[in-house]
Design an enzyme around this catalytic site. Sequence first.
Site, PDB file in Angstrom:
ATOM      1  N   PRO A   6     -11.196  -3.051   3.525  1.00 47.46           N
ATOM      2  CA  PRO A   6     -11.232  -3.794   2.257  1.00 47.46           C
ATOM      3  C   PRO A   6     -12.158  -3.167   1.218  1.00 47.46           C
ATOM      4  O   PRO A   6     -12.025  -3.422   0.028  1.00 47.46           O
ATOM      5  CB  PRO A   6     -11.743  -5.185   2.670  1.00 47.46           C
TER       6      PRO A   6
ATOM      7  N   GLU B 174     -15.602  -7.531  12.981  1.00 42.41           N
ATOM      8  CA  GLU B 174     -16.344  -7.691  11.730  1.00 42.41           C
ATOM      9  C   GLU B 174     -16.291  -6.448  10.862  1.00 42.41           C
ATOM     10  O   GLU B 174     -16.298  -6.510   9.657  1.00 42.41           O
ATOM     11  CB  GLU B 174     -17.805  -8.044  12.044  1.00 42.41           C
TER      12      GLU B 174
ATOM     13  N   ARG C 247       8.765   7.247   2.543  1.00 36.05           N
ATOM     14  CA  ARG C 247       9.931   7.193   1.653  1.00 36.05           C
ATOM     15  C   ARG C 247       9.902   8.304   0.603  1.00 36.05           C
ATOM     16  O   ARG C 247      10.919   8.598  -0.022  1.00 36.05           O
ATOM     17  CB  ARG C 247      10.039   5.824   0.977  1.00 36.05           C
TER      18      ARG C 247
ATOM     19  N   ASP D 137      10.633   5.119  -9.520  1.00 39.63           N
ATOM     20  CA  ASP D 137      10.000   3.896  -9.048  1.00 39.63           C
ATOM     21  C   ASP D 137       8.933   3.411 -10.017  1.00 39.63           C
ATOM     22  O   ASP D 137       8.351   4.197 -10.776  1.00 39.63           O
ATOM     23  CB  ASP D 137       9.314   4.136  -7.690  1.00 39.63           C
TER      24      ASP D 137
END
Length: 246
Positions: free
Chosen positions: A91, A118, A156, A171
Amino acid sequence: MHIDILTLFPDMFQGVMNTSILKRAQDMGAFSYETVNFRDYTESKHNKVDDTPYGGGAGMVLSPQPLFDAVEAVKEKRTAEKSPRIVLMCPQGEPYTQQKAEELAKEEHVIFLCGHYEGYDERIRTHLATDEISIGDYVLTGGELGSMVVIDSVVRLLPGVLGNEASAPEDSFSSGLLEHPHYTKPANFRGIEVPEILRSGNHAKIDEWRHQQSLKRTYDRRPDLLSSYELSDKEKQWIHSWENGE
């Protein structure tokens, strides 16, 4: 490309990696992958891969030894010309973007580190990983789902995977803008018609319309993207007219 995924839960990847585009990409030889349970590399007599944090606090922290040894083992199995990218799903990492996907798609060997608990021992972050990636400002139970997102977006882009080589460059985010609207048959569905210009056959006008719509969609939905996008004079005129309600 070869992808190694270091995880405590290798079974999580079976459905995703062996379905749809990812399955086809493997069948055509565009990439291969292997899941590695790094618990197999622990030197703990209790088969542990984590421990309590120094200084106290809640939760458990992944120990460096199993991950370092697992990475060294998978590197020894490969004969790539350059060192692999070692991606830590975290994160705290850099926000993931299409540009990062395009960068990773050029690599021959990528290793993903998927943690749980954690967090990681800091030495994994500072002395093992080459990249830290976050797929959003939220916390998951582990790095597995995030790594699946990154792998899908990278594979992809590999040559031949999508079939139509024009698909990926068009895209959203590849050009710095969101993608333009798409329509297909019928031309009239429940009284809602396809824009006439798309049925005109005038490809120059169609291209201009699509570009204008791409810019308009970005202006309406993700104006933050325009801060790093270099506007042409025509694009500035379009935005000026939208600002004036035209």
